[in-house]
Scaffold this active site. Structure first.
Site, mmCIF file in Angstrom:
data_model
loop_
_atom_site.group_PDB
_atom_site.id
_atom_site.type_symbol
_atom_site.label_atom_id
_atom_site.label_comp_id
_atom_site.label_asym_id
_atom_site.label_seq_id
_atom_site.Cartn_x
_atom_site.Cartn_y
_atom_site.Cartn_z
ATOM 1 N N THR A 257 -31.573 19.928 -1.440
ATOM 2 C CA THR A 257 -31.617 19.981 -2.901
ATOM 3 C C THR A 257 -31.957 21.380 -3.413
ATOM 4 O O THR A 257 -32.626 22.157 -2.714
ATOM 5 C CB THR A 257 -32.691 18.990 -3.410
ATOM 6 O OG1 THR A 257 -32.914 19.193 -4.798
ATOM 7 C CG2 THR A 257 -34.029 19.190 -2.702
ATOM 8 N N ASP A 258 -31.562 21.665 -4.657
ATOM 9 C CA ASP A 258 -31.939 22.949 -5.273
ATOM 10 C C ASP A 258 -33.430 22.990 -5.606
ATOM 11 O O ASP A 258 -33.977 24.062 -5.882
ATOM 12 C CB ASP A 258 -31.093 23.222 -6.535
ATOM 13 C CG ASP A 258 -31.218 22.164 -7.614
ATOM 14 O OD1 ASP A 258 -31.935 21.162 -7.407
ATOM 15 O OD2 ASP A 258 -30.592 22.337 -8.684
ATOM 16 N N GLU A 259 -34.094 21.820 -5.583
ATOM 17 C CA GLU A 259 -35.515 21.791 -5.965
ATOM 18 C C GLU A 259 -36.407 22.559 -4.992
ATOM 19 O O GLU A 259 -37.546 22.893 -5.326
ATOM 20 C CB GLU A 259 -36.007 20.344 -6.102
ATOM 21 C CG GLU A 259 -35.275 19.596 -7.187
ATOM 22 C CD GLU A 259 -35.964 18.315 -7.624
ATOM 23 O OE1 GLU A 259 -37.146 18.127 -7.305
ATOM 24 O OE2 GLU A 259 -35.301 17.499 -8.274
ATOM 25 N N TYR B 34 -41.853 15.608 -3.485
ATOM 26 C CA TYR B 34 -40.456 15.437 -3.050
ATOM 27 C C TYR B 34 -39.862 16.767 -2.591
ATOM 28 O O TYR B 34 -39.348 16.898 -1.473
ATOM 29 C CB TYR B 34 -39.602 14.838 -4.183
ATOM 30 C CG TYR B 34 -38.114 14.997 -3.953
ATOM 31 C CD1 TYR B 34 -37.463 14.301 -2.935
ATOM 32 C CD2 TYR B 34 -37.343 15.876 -4.744
ATOM 33 C CE1 TYR B 34 -36.092 14.461 -2.698
ATOM 34 C CE2 TYR B 34 -35.980 16.040 -4.519
ATOM 35 C CZ TYR B 34 -35.359 15.332 -3.499
ATOM 36 O OH TYR B 34 -34.017 15.502 -3.269
ATOM 37 N N LYS C 190 -38.588 18.085 1.133
ATOM 38 C CA LYS C 190 -37.212 18.530 1.419
ATOM 39 C C LYS C 190 -37.227 19.974 1.944
ATOM 40 O O LYS C 190 -36.477 20.321 2.856
ATOM 41 C CB LYS C 190 -36.332 18.428 0.172
ATOM 42 C CG LYS C 190 -36.020 17.015 -0.291
ATOM 43 C CD LYS C 190 -35.193 16.204 0.708
ATOM 44 C CE LYS C 190 -33.780 16.689 0.874
ATOM 45 N NZ LYS C 190 -32.968 15.772 1.715
HETATM 46 P P1 NAD Z 1 -30.731 7.701 -2.664
HETATM 47 O O1 NAD Z 1 -32.186 7.502 -2.909
HETATM 48 O O2 NAD Z 1 -29.753 7.105 -3.608
HETATM 49 O O3 NAD Z 1 -30.359 7.170 -1.202
HETATM 50 C C1 NAD Z 1 -31.157 7.428 -0.087
HETATM 51 C C2 NAD Z 1 -30.680 6.515 1.055
HETATM 52 O O4 NAD Z 1 -31.484 6.796 2.207
HETATM 53 C C3 NAD Z 1 -30.851 5.018 0.754
HETATM 54 O O5 NAD Z 1 -29.696 4.329 1.138
HETATM 55 C C4 NAD Z 1 -32.041 4.617 1.614
HETATM 56 O O6 NAD Z 1 -32.013 3.257 2.032
HETATM 57 C C5 NAD Z 1 -31.900 5.571 2.798
HETATM 58 N N1 NAD Z 1 -33.193 5.796 3.473
HETATM 59 C C6 NAD Z 1 -34.391 6.073 2.910
HETATM 60 N N2 NAD Z 1 -35.342 6.175 3.862
HETATM 61 C C7 NAD Z 1 -34.717 5.982 5.060
HETATM 62 C C8 NAD Z 1 -35.163 5.988 6.416
HETATM 63 N N3 NAD Z 1 -36.464 6.191 6.726
HETATM 64 N N4 NAD Z 1 -34.259 5.775 7.395
HETATM 65 C C9 NAD Z 1 -32.953 5.554 7.082
HETATM 66 N N5 NAD Z 1 -32.472 5.514 5.827
HETATM 67 C C10 NAD Z 1 -33.351 5.738 4.818
HETATM 68 O O7 NAD Z 1 -30.541 9.279 -2.541
HETATM 69 P P2 NAD Z 1 -29.365 10.206 -3.095
HETATM 70 O O8 NAD Z 1 -29.631 10.551 -4.494
HETATM 71 O O9 NAD Z 1 -28.065 9.633 -2.690
HETATM 72 O O10 NAD Z 1 -29.663 11.523 -2.217
HETATM 73 C C11 NAD Z 1 -29.090 11.657 -0.914
HETATM 74 C C12 NAD Z 1 -29.523 12.991 -0.323
HETATM 75 O O11 NAD Z 1 -29.074 14.051 -1.166
HETATM 76 C C13 NAD Z 1 -31.038 13.159 -0.219
HETATM 77 O O12 NAD Z 1 -31.320 13.845 0.969
HETATM 78 C C14 NAD Z 1 -31.404 14.004 -1.443
HETATM 79 O O13 NAD Z 1 -32.557 14.771 -1.178
HETATM 80 C C15 NAD Z 1 -30.166 14.867 -1.564
HETATM 81 N N6 NAD Z 1 -29.858 15.334 -2.933
HETATM 82 C C16 NAD Z 1 -29.794 14.461 -3.973
HETATM 83 C C17 NAD Z 1 -29.423 14.928 -5.250
HETATM 84 C C18 NAD Z 1 -29.296 13.994 -6.435
HETATM 85 O O14 NAD Z 1 -29.104 14.461 -7.547
HETATM 86 N N7 NAD Z 1 -29.404 12.696 -6.275
HETATM 87 C C19 NAD Z 1 -29.148 16.283 -5.430
HETATM 88 C C20 NAD Z 1 -29.252 17.153 -4.335
HETATM 89 C C21 NAD Z 1 -29.581 16.662 -3.088
HETATM 90 O O1 DAU Z 2 -31.907 18.893 -8.605
HETATM 91 C C1 DAU Z 2 -31.592 17.966 -7.622
HETATM 92 C C2 DAU Z 2 -32.494 16.759 -7.733
HETATM 93 O O2 DAU Z 2 -32.111 16.057 -8.911
HETATM 94 C C3 DAU Z 2 -32.415 15.856 -6.509
HETATM 95 O O3 DAU Z 2 -32.872 16.543 -5.380
HETATM 96 C C4 DAU Z 2 -33.245 14.584 -6.720
HETATM 97 O O4 DAU Z 2 -33.079 13.712 -5.609
HETATM 98 C C5 DAU Z 2 -32.739 13.893 -7.986
HETATM 99 O O5 DAU Z 2 -33.520 12.739 -8.258
HETATM 100 C C6 DAU Z 2 -32.809 14.850 -9.191
HETATM 101 O O6 DAU Z 2 -34.188 15.153 -9.548
HETATM 102 P P1 DAU Z 2 -34.663 15.205 -11.077
HETATM 103 O O7 DAU Z 2 -36.112 14.991 -11.123
HETATM 104 O O8 DAU Z 2 -34.106 16.396 -11.760
HETATM 105 O O9 DAU Z 2 -33.847 13.928 -11.654
HETATM 106 P P2 DAU Z 2 -34.274 12.743 -12.648
HETATM 107 O O10 DAU Z 2 -33.025 11.980 -12.962
HETATM 108 O O11 DAU Z 2 -35.441 11.978 -12.155
HETATM 109 O O12 DAU Z 2 -34.717 13.529 -13.960
HETATM 110 C C7 DAU Z 2 -33.830 14.417 -14.622
HETATM 111 C C8 DAU Z 2 -34.601 15.060 -15.773
HETATM 112 O O13 DAU Z 2 -34.863 14.054 -16.764
HETATM 113 C C9 DAU Z 2 -35.963 15.610 -15.365
HETATM 114 O O14 DAU Z 2 -36.216 16.793 -16.107
HETATM 115 C C10 DAU Z 2 -36.945 14.526 -15.777
HETATM 116 C C11 DAU Z 2 -36.266 13.892 -17.003
HETATM 117 N N1 DAU Z 2 -36.536 12.443 -17.199
HETATM 118 C C12 DAU Z 2 -36.267 11.610 -16.162
HETATM 119 C C13 DAU Z 2 -36.482 10.260 -16.276
HETATM 120 C C14 DAU Z 2 -36.213 9.312 -15.126
HETATM 121 C C15 DAU Z 2 -36.984 11.981 -18.409
HETATM 122 O O15 DAU Z 2 -37.205 12.751 -19.366
HETATM 123 N N2 DAU Z 2 -37.188 10.632 -18.542
HETATM 124 C C16 DAU Z 2 -36.975 9.749 -17.522
HETATM 125 O O16 DAU Z 2 -37.216 8.518 -17.701
#
Ligand code: NAD
Ligand code: DAU
Length: 350
Positions: free
Chosen positions: A131-133, A157, A161
């Site tokens: 992630t970019d975080e 988180y 990562k």
């Molecule tokens: P998600 O939470 O939707 O899915 C995570 C999956 O991992 C689920 O299916 C869960 O059951 C599985 N999992 C969790 N713990 C596990 C374990 N111990 N063993 C096996 N499986 C397990 O996540 P996502 O949003 O699809 O993110 C996927 C990946 O991409 C993550 O590594 C996240 O850090 C990264 N990522 C997410 C975003 C985003 O915006 N969602 C952005 C950048 C990177």
């Molecule tokens: O940048 C990549 C990341 O983006 C991934 O690595 C994470 O897995 C993914 O969950 C996401 O993280 P964020 O914290 O940015 O996403 P989230 O959807 O939780 O929140 C987006 C923005 O909205 C953040 O600034 C918090 C705000 N927010 C979120 C929720 C759930 C609110 O204001 N209200 C809310 O109820």
């Protein structure tokens, strides 16, 4: 035949990645390993579950015994590692599960891959999705995150990562296992668990529930449609250079409040509501602890070196996403009621 382990394939990005690989590469054998936590949903992959080149395995990446026998069973030549705990808010209330899955789980996979591949002559790859975080937080009018931006994670988180990224690099440096890492910005699209901003707010607007905006809503995120991320993963898997890192992002920055207003406007139109009615649901609430102000990716490297570009404009992607959630109400209802966890039991007769 390539034998690829994809971890976390029942989650949001994982399911799009699995679907893409299963459909596009019938010559590959794809094994999806997922623990089926609250975020894992087998319904996300119903359309590919009977494909010949697809297998699902339930398991935990942090369980050494399970991972060792999985690698013995399939003799994988590559890993695309997406499994993680992914929600920042949950990492604030329950950090230890993030440490176990994201850090210990990644180390366990690296260890087993290294042991499996030590005498191997085939082309191995451990591709870690991050992630970019990990880069921390930017000023509102500041610069971007580059591949060489120093790590400065701020939440449990993002720290977990960042640790996993360091472990991947350490296994590459110390044991020579072939690796690539990508760091992506915020994804949105179908099958995202409705705890994250966009699907949560679509669902709340639909049910006339309040929209909890953290702080003043000024935090900025760089949004990318999930299929564009899956496309980037495909490119990096096939063409990424050993040991390299690639940033992925949409050059699509939105403050939360502007994004939420756009969402409200679009939902009013689609639901035939009075213009402005959904905006009345906006409620400013206590800010997220340690809330990162801005994320923004410079994606020049993947564009210049691998020819990747996002395919969708944000308005188009958001429109597709809203339409998907509105026509897949059942999926959202199953997820919010917990019904989805029964699908597995029914499907696999447990
Ligand atoms: P998600 O939470 O939707 O899915 C995570 C999956 O991992 C689920 O299916 C869960 O059951 C599985 N999992 C969790 N713990 C596990 C374990 N111990 N063993 C096996 N499986 C397990 O996540 P996502 O949003 O699809 O993110 C996927 C990946 O991409 C993550 O590594 C996240 O850090 C990264 N990522 C997410 C975003 C985003 O915006 N969602 C952005 C950048 C990177
Ligand atoms: O940048 C990549 C990341 O983006 C991934 O690595 C994470 O897995 C993914 O969950 C996401 O993280 P964020 O914290 O940015 O996403 P989230 O959807 O939780 O929140 C987006 C923005 O909205 C953040 O600034 C918090 C705000 N927010 C979120 C929720 C759930 C609110 O204001 N209200 C809310 O109820």
């Amino acid at each position: 035949m390539k034998k690829i382990l994809i971890t976390g394939g029942c989650g949001f990005i994982g399911s799009h990645t699995v679907r893409r690989f299963v459909k596009k590469y019938p010559e590959y054998q794809i094994v999806n390993l997922d623990k089926l936590t609250y975020a894992g949903n087998l319904e996300n992959l119903q359309d590919v579950e009977t494909e010949k080149n697809y297998t699902f395995e339930e398991g935990d990446i942090a369980n050494l015994e399970q991972m060792t026998s999985l690698f013995k069973k399939y003799d994988f030549d590559s890993v695309i590692h997406l499994a993680a705990e992914s929600h920042v808010d949950r990492s604030i209330t329950d950090p230890l599960v993030f440490i176990r899955t994201n850090i210990t789980g990644t180390a366990t996979l690296l260890h087993v891959a290294k042991e499996t591949w030590k005498n191997s002559k085939s082309n191995n790859l451990f591709y870690h999705i991050s992630t970019d975080e990990v880069f921390g937080s930017l000023e509102l009018k500041g610069d971007f995150f580059y591949e060489n931006t120093p790590y400065d994670p701020k939440s449990p988180y993002s720290s977990s990562k960042a640790s996993s990224d360091h472990l991947v690099r350490a296994w590459h440096h110390t044991y020579g296992i072939p690796v690539v890492i990508s760091n992506c910005s915020n994804n949105y699209g179908p099958f995202q668990f409705p705890e994250k901003l966009i699907p949560l707010f679509i669902n709340n607007i639909l049910h006339n529930k309040s929209l909890p905006v953290y702080g003043k809503g000024i935090n900025v995120r760089d949004w990318l449609y999930v299929e564009d991320h899956a496309n980037a993963i495909d490119l990096i898997f096939h063409k990424g250079k050993n040991g390299e890192t690639y940033n992925i992002g949409g050059h699509n920055e939105w403050s939360n409040i502007d994004l939420i207003k756009l969402l409200c406007k679009s939902m009013d139109q689609k639901l035939g509501r009075e213009p402005g009615s959904s905006e009345k649901l906006i409620t400013y609430v206590t800010d997220r602890a340690g809330h990162d102000l801005r994320y923004a990716i410079d994606a020049s490297k993947i564009k210049n070196e691998l020819g990747w570009n996002p395919s969708l404009q944000f308005e188009e992607g958001l429109n597709k996403t809203i339409n998907w959630y509105l026509s897949n109400n059942k999926w959202v209802d199953n997820v919010t009621s917990g019904e989805y966890q029964k699908y597995y039991k029914k499907q696999y007769s447990i």
